[in-house]
Motif scaffolding. Structure first.
Motif, PDB file in Angstrom:
ATOM      1  N   THR A  88     -40.132 -45.415-106.405  1.00  0.00           N
ATOM      2  CA  THR A  88     -38.779 -45.402-105.614  1.00  0.00           C
ATOM      3  C   THR A  88     -38.640 -43.980-105.067  1.00  0.00           C
ATOM      4  N   ALA A  89     -38.664 -43.065-105.786  1.00  0.00           N
ATOM      5  CA  ALA A  89     -38.557 -41.585-105.522  1.00  0.00           C
ATOM      6  C   ALA A  89     -39.473 -41.231-104.439  1.00  0.00           C
ATOM      7  N   LEU A  90     -40.604 -41.870-104.495  1.00  0.00           N
ATOM      8  CA  LEU A  90     -41.947 -41.262-103.493  1.00  0.00           C
ATOM      9  C   LEU A  90     -41.760 -42.226-102.423  1.00  0.00           C
ATOM     10  N   LYS A  91     -41.529 -43.338-102.524  1.00  0.00           N
ATOM     11  CA  LYS A  91     -41.841 -44.203-101.371  1.00  0.00           C
ATOM     12  C   LYS A  91     -40.816 -43.870-100.178  1.00  0.00           C
ATOM     13  N   GLY A  92     -39.670 -43.307-100.208  1.00  0.00           N
ATOM     14  CA  GLY A  92     -38.727 -43.129 -99.273  1.00  0.00           C
ATOM     15  C   GLY A  92     -39.087 -41.730 -98.221  1.00  0.00           C
ATOM     16  N   HIS A  93     -39.971 -41.072 -99.178  1.00  0.00           N
ATOM     17  CA  HIS A  93     -40.516 -39.865 -98.405  1.00  0.00           C
ATOM     18  C   HIS A  93     -41.860 -39.950 -97.947  1.00  0.00           C
ATOM     19  N   ILE A  94     -42.642 -41.117 -98.021  1.00  0.00           N
ATOM     20  CA  ILE A  94     -44.028 -41.165 -97.385  1.00  0.00           C
ATOM     21  C   ILE A  94     -44.286 -41.898 -96.230  1.00  0.00           C
TER      22      ILE A  94
END
Length: 161
Positions: free
Chosen positions: A155-161
């Motif tokens: 969740t922390a990474l998905k929003g920025h990739i």
């Protein structure tokens, strides 16, 4: 010269035919695409299949933590070497919770190694989420997956990739 003009006309005609074929092929495939008629996976079968994917994600969390450039405490390495393969995922979640979202975005933007590791992690977790849609209770499974440490990293990474 007449033969040359005929050859040019033939090539142009073939090029047009190829362009039409390339453009219509995907549409033809959609028209005849088979519909899925699989029965849903049981939750037990899904969990058995997902075990290997979870192990891969735990390994990727080690690589992701290293790629973050953070100073990893000796106790984390000790627990990992003693067999706790989930410790890096737990530690990474704590690190992400203490980190501003802007810092995560900057690491993804500026650090190609971290971005590569993060992209691999997100793709692997996406595979599990996609598979979970074929389970008898997909919403419950998806919710449970996102509540895990691996899900929190995703969740922390998905929003920025």
């Amino acid at each position: 010269m007449a033969d040359y003009a005929k050859a040019i006309d033939a090539m142009q005609s073939l090029n047009k035919q190829m362009m039409v074929a390339r453009a219509s092929a995907p549409m033809d495939a959609i028209k005849v695409a088979p519909t899925a008629s699989y029965k849903p996976l049981s939750t037990k079968d899904f969990m058995n299949q997902a075990d290997k994917l979870f192990e891969k994600l735990y390994e990727q969390s080690v690589d992701l933590t290293r790629a973050s450039g953070a100073q990893i405490p000796d106790i984390v390495w000790k627990k990992y070497n003693d067999g706790d393969n989930k410790i890096f995922a737990k530690w990474l979640v704590k690190m992400f919770n203490a980190t501003d979202k802007k810092q995560i975005r900057e690491m993804l933007k500026n650090d190609s190694v971290f971005r590569s590791q993060a992209t691999q992690f997100v793709c692997s977790f996406d595979n599990i989420m996609t598979t979970s849609k074929s389970v008898e209770n997909p919403d419950k499974i998806a919710t449970a997956l996102l509540r895990t440490d691996l899900g929190k990293i995703y969740t922390a990474l998905k929003g920025h990739i």
